[in-house]
Design an enzyme around this catalytic site. Sequence first.
Site, PDB file in Angstrom:
ATOM      1  N   SER A 233      52.818  25.628  77.131  1.00  7.17           N
ATOM      2  CA  SER A 233      51.381  25.680  76.878  1.00  7.17           C
ATOM      3  C   SER A 233      50.781  26.845  77.651  1.00  7.17           C
ATOM      4  O   SER A 233      51.424  27.422  78.525  1.00  7.17           O
ATOM      5  CB  SER A 233      50.695  24.376  77.331  1.00  7.17           C
ATOM      6  OG  SER A 233      51.196  23.267  76.637  1.00  7.17           O
ATOM      7  N   SER A 271      53.119  23.700  71.580  1.00 16.43           N
ATOM      8  CA  SER A 271      52.413  24.419  72.642  1.00 16.43           C
ATOM      9  C   SER A 271      50.939  24.016  72.651  1.00 16.43           C
ATOM     10  O   SER A 271      50.265  24.056  71.618  1.00 16.43           O
ATOM     11  CB  SER A 271      52.534  25.932  72.426  1.00 16.43           C
ATOM     12  OG  SER A 271      52.086  26.651  73.549  1.00 16.43           O
ATOM     13  N   ASP A 273      47.645  25.249  73.605  1.00 15.96           N
ATOM     14  CA  ASP A 273      47.017  26.533  73.935  1.00 15.96           C
ATOM     15  C   ASP A 273      45.505  26.380  73.840  1.00 15.96           C
ATOM     16  O   ASP A 273      44.946  26.257  72.746  1.00 15.96           O
ATOM     17  CB  ASP A 273      47.498  27.620  72.971  1.00 15.96           C
ATOM     18  CG  ASP A 273      49.023  27.697  72.917  1.00 15.96           C
ATOM     19  OD1 ASP A 273      49.662  27.386  73.937  1.00 15.96           O
ATOM     20  OD2 ASP A 273      49.563  28.049  71.852  1.00 15.96           O
TER      21      ASP A 273
END
Length: 347
Positions: A233, A271, A273
Amino acid sequence: MSLETTSPARSHGLVCGDMLPGAGNRITDVPGVKVGHQTVIEGNLRTGFTAVLPHSGNIFLEKIPAAADVINGFGKSAGLMQIEELGTLETPILLTNTFGIGTGINALIRRELAENPEIDRSGGTVNPLVMECNDGYLSDINAIALTEADAFSALAAASSDFEQGNVGAGTGMSAFGFKGGIGTASRVFELDRGQFTLGTLVQANFGKPGDLTLPDGRKPHPNNTDQTEERGSVIIVVATDVPLESRQLKRVARRAAAGLGRLGAFYGNGSGDISLAFTTAYRVPHFIEGDFVAREILQEGRIDVLFKAVAETTQEAVLNAMISAPAMRGYKGRSRPSLRDWLNGLD
């Protein structure tokens, strides 16, 4: 001011864009912003807290405009829903590991209750903002070892001068198969009323080995990595002293993804983000008399300079995080090499 203002990336000849960096090339170039760390390295732990304070006053009573953009939502951050709805930030920001979220929430609530006893009496509840990345590759995340005292230590350490790399919430981070961490960068620019600043701080824990692209076109690949897919991340915190409303701040936050893309990121399925932007240009009082408030904000046609600044600072902040972070061995003997060693021909 020189384009060569120092940073870990620039010391290795890696310059991201052509805008001027701020005096310290860090998020705390935005007046009033402070950053603190609490780092825990003991036994199987490689973890910590990083605190970002938008100003030194009572943030609950004097909120600041803010907005977030979820680039890819595989994350467990707390507090984003109310920011999306109301467009204000009312606590410091804590960054930590995924299983430290609850501890961070409790610490921020206790901090605000101590400073504002009227909370949930006459002043409403408080919205703590805690964001995370998973440091479980290098740290025993299942130990749930971070304490509220660790969070308070990060808050108490907040200063305009702070370390990058393997510190605070960046301690156990990995990026593109290398050691990740905490990084920062800033840009200054002119508008009608003088010079303004935008600064960015990242918690870099993302990217597939071999995908990293440096500003000069080189593509470093770590040796002896067992990672074959994009995972992890990245948390991006953007501060500016340009007067913006929350809608405009969301537009600025969204452009952080351009900086990630320049590095070779594609925001993989697993991920988380997330980009959060705030402005210190004005405050939003918790208690307001009257039905209307006046705001002076940037006219939309001049916002491109902030879009460019956030792309450049995000790119450079990630590189600064990675270059500042020495190689690390952690949980179960796992290790991550240092990008700095690769750049120096040692990896």
